[in-house]
Motif scaffolding. Structure first.
Motif, PDB file in Angstrom:
ATOM      1  N   SER A   1       0.833  -1.213   0.000  1.00  0.00           N
ATOM      2  CA  SER A   1       0.000   0.000   0.000  1.00  0.00           C
ATOM      3  C   SER A   1       0.858   1.249   0.000  1.00  0.00           C
ATOM      4  CB  SER A   1      -0.929  -0.005   1.222  1.00  0.00           C
ATOM      5  OG  SER A   1      -1.828  -1.083   1.170  1.00  0.00           O
ATOM      6  N   GLY A   2       1.921   1.215   0.795  1.00  0.00           N
ATOM      7  CA  GLY A   2       2.809   2.373   0.860  1.00  0.00           C
ATOM      8  C   GLY A   2       3.530   2.625  -0.447  1.00  0.00           C
ATOM      9  N   LEU A   3       3.994   1.568  -1.106  1.00  0.00           N
ATOM     10  CA  LEU A   3       4.683   1.720  -2.387  1.00  0.00           C
ATOM     11  C   LEU A   3       3.735   2.226  -3.469  1.00  0.00           C
ATOM     12  CD1 LEU A   3       6.890  -1.522  -2.404  1.00  0.00           C
ATOM     13  CD2 LEU A   3       7.741   0.835  -2.317  1.00  0.00           C
ATOM     14  N   LYS A   4       2.521   1.681  -3.496  1.00  0.00           N
ATOM     15  CA  LYS A   4       1.555   2.082  -4.519  1.00  0.00           C
ATOM     16  C   LYS A   4       1.117   3.539  -4.361  1.00  0.00           C
ATOM     17  CE  LYS A   4      -1.620  -0.726  -5.958  1.00  0.00           C
ATOM     18  NZ  LYS A   4      -2.795  -1.616  -5.947  1.00  0.00           N
ATOM     19  N   ALA A   5       1.245   4.049  -3.146  1.00  0.00           N
ATOM     20  CA  ALA A   5       0.839   5.439  -2.888  1.00  0.00           C
ATOM     21  C   ALA A   5       1.900   6.449  -3.327  1.00  0.00           C
ATOM     22  CB  ALA A   5       0.541   5.615  -1.401  1.00  0.00           C
ATOM     23  N   ILE A   6       3.084   5.966  -3.701  1.00  0.00           N
ATOM     24  CA  ILE A   6       4.168   6.855  -4.127  1.00  0.00           C
ATOM     25  C   ILE A   6       4.095   7.041  -5.641  1.00  0.00           C
ATOM     26  CG2 ILE A   6       6.667   7.214  -4.196  1.00  0.00           C
ATOM     27  CD1 ILE A   6       6.870   5.305  -1.780  1.00  0.00           C
ATOM     28  N   PRO A   7       3.879   8.253  -6.128  1.00  0.00           N
ATOM     29  CA  PRO A   7       3.813   8.487  -7.582  1.00  0.00           C
ATOM     30  C   PRO A   7       5.106   8.048  -8.262  1.00  0.00           C
ATOM     31  CG  PRO A   7       3.051  10.422  -6.367  1.00  0.00           C
ATOM     32  CD  PRO A   7       3.663   9.490  -5.359  1.00  0.00           C
ATOM     33  N   GLY A   8       4.962   7.366  -9.398  1.00  0.00           N
ATOM     34  CA  GLY A   8       6.142   6.935 -10.142  1.00  0.00           C
ATOM     35  C   GLY A   8       6.624   5.545  -9.785  1.00  0.00           C
ATOM     36  N   VAL A   9       5.981   4.897  -8.795  1.00  0.00           N
ATOM     37  CA  VAL A   9       6.358   3.542  -8.399  1.00  0.00           C
ATOM     38  C   VAL A   9       5.343   2.540  -8.960  1.00  0.00           C
ATOM     39  CG1 VAL A   9       6.639   1.936  -6.470  1.00  0.00           C
ATOM     40  CG2 VAL A   9       7.560   4.261  -6.304  1.00  0.00           C
ATOM     41  N   THR A  10       5.838   1.515  -9.613  1.00  0.00           N
ATOM     42  CA  THR A  10       4.996   0.431 -10.125  1.00  0.00           C
ATOM     43  C   THR A  10       5.295  -0.832  -9.345  1.00  0.00           C
ATOM     44  OG1 THR A  10       4.988   1.375 -12.361  1.00  0.00           O
ATOM     45  CG2 THR A  10       4.385  -0.946 -12.151  1.00  0.00           C
ATOM     46  N   VAL A  11       4.242  -1.443  -8.802  1.00  0.00           N
ATOM     47  CA  VAL A  11       4.378  -2.692  -8.046  1.00  0.00           C
ATOM     48  C   VAL A  11       3.833  -3.826  -8.905  1.00  0.00           C
ATOM     49  CG1 VAL A  11       3.815  -3.910  -5.924  1.00  0.00           C
ATOM     50  CG2 VAL A  11       4.090  -1.428  -5.881  1.00  0.00           C
ATOM     51  N   TYR A  12       4.536  -4.951  -8.929  1.00  0.00           N
ATOM     52  CA  TYR A  12       4.175  -6.071  -9.808  1.00  0.00           C
ATOM     53  C   TYR A  12       3.623  -7.246  -9.010  1.00  0.00           C
ATOM     54  CZ  TYR A  12       7.103  -3.343 -12.965  1.00  0.00           C
ATOM     55  OH  TYR A  12       7.646  -2.323 -13.708  1.00  0.00           O
TER      56      TYR A  12
END
Length: 383
Positions: A286-297
């Motif tokens: 959730s924290g990573l997805k909330a950061i603009p420019g970060v793509t989680v796979y």
């Protein structure tokens, strides 16, 4: 602050009981099991027997005699793949397999005229078991799949795949190196004929110890020859498990370490450990997805996922991000292709790969917050 987030490569730190068990063996009774009749040898032999029993019960094997100690998961897979597949056989794998599966297959492909079918997973790394069933042929000998991807953390539906294989009389082999110790597995209930795994990841055992767990009536050819402590009057290897596949002195330090690690997991409760781990994983995702420019796979469904998270930062090379995390912020991760190039082809991250966070039991909430803050700083610095 030092933060270790490379638990998908190897877990660290190890439980105190693992450290104590190995130290105790080194200092107090380091005999060679099955070779002599003295006190030290017999005591280590008891450790080996007890560990086989623990492993067999833990993964639902038909017998502790069918638990073969290996040096790691790769070793176990090589023994099984090369000892089961014969000339003109057909084998089916998924598109997210580790090189520990693909390289042994490619090594024998030409000499044995092996036919390999790779069933495509979706962009989340998930597979439809019916696509595997559609790939069956008259000469299909085995289906081999990973249980949980070391790239995306996505769990494959091994129970459903196992049932399909059983229905068709096809052997099912599972690479569970990333999942054993965190996800309950029962070979007999899940219709798994061969289970391979290492001890140094979710089991929290030391490096250098793994297991090849063999189902009932599964025959695997011997891969090497040597002393076993049994049938010593004969020039030929014993034809019974585990001796048939365990030539030479065992890694007894690894065995006692695995015993202690299993006792640690059983004491804490595998379901409790999974619940705690996935709560941390959910916060990290959730924290990573909330950061603009970060793509989680990978899958975002925590019920079908391991605590392994792959991500990328727009405009940044994964290796460069990993270097910054380590050198500037003390966060240790792995970047690149993770020995699973086909998995990266599947999710669209080949050839550069991803940055991978591998969470472990001993990671704290504070460490997760810190890692997320640092990723946000790296993104902001590149804008």
């Amino acid at each position: 602050m030092k933060v270790y987030l490379d638990n998908s490569a190897t877990s660290w730190p190890k439980p105190e009981g693992v450290i104590k068990s190995i130290t105790n063996l080194v200092q107090n009774y380091g005999g060679n099991p099955g070779r002599s009749g003295h006190e030290f040898s017999l005591r280590v032999a008891r450790d080996v027997f007890d560990t086989r029993e623990l492993v067999a019960g833990f993964i639902g094997a038909p017998s502790s005699d069918n638990i073969i100690f290996t040096s790691n998961g790769t070793h176990a897979l090589n023994i099984a793949i090369k000892g089961i597949l014969k000339k003109n056989d057909h084998v089916i794998v998924s598109s997210v397999e580790h090189n520990a599966v693909m390289r042994p297959l490619r090594a024998i492909e030409k000499e044995r005229n092996l036919e390999i079918t790779i069933v495509q997973c979706d962009s989340f790394g998930q597979i439809n078991p019916l696509d595997i069933e559609k790939s069956f042929k008259k000469n299909t000998k085995a289906v081999i799949t990973v249980h949980g991807s070391n790239v995306t953390g996505t769990l494959l539906p091994i129970h459903e795949i196992g049932a399909i294989c059983k229905k068709h009389g096809v052997l099912y082999m599972v690479d569970a190196s990333q999942s054993v110790g965190l996800i309950p597995i029962h070979m007999q209930n899940d219709c798994i004929d061969v289970l391979a795994f290492t001890g140094h990841k979710k089991l929290y055992a030391p490096p250098g110890i793994g297991c090849l767990c063999i189902g009932k009536d599964v025959v695997i050819d011997e891969h090497m020859q040597g002393g076993t402590g049994s049938n010593s009057e004969n020039d030929f290897m014993p034809d019974f498990y585990p001796d048939k596949l365990e030539a030479g002195t065992k890694n007894t330090y690894g065995v006692v370490g695995m015993k202690a690690s299993l006792e640690f997991i059983l004491a804490n409760g595998i379901e409790n450990m999974r619940k705690e781990m996935m709560e941390k994983t959910g916060k990290m995702i959730s924290g990573l997805k909330a950061i603009p420019g970060v793509t989680v796979y990978g899958s975002m469904n925590l019920k079908e996922k391991l605590p392994t998270i792959s991500f990328n930062i727009a405009g940044k090379i994964p290796g460069d991000v990993a270097h910054i995390l380590d050198k500037d912020y003390g966060i240790m991760v792995r970047a690149g292709l993770h020995c699973s190039p086909n998995a990266h082809r599947t999710i669209g991250t080949f050839p550069t790969g991803t940055v991978r966070f591998g969470l472990g039991h001993f990671n704290t909430e504070e460490e997760i917050r810190y890692a997320l803050e640092v990723v946000a700083k790296i993104v902001a610095s590149s804008e």
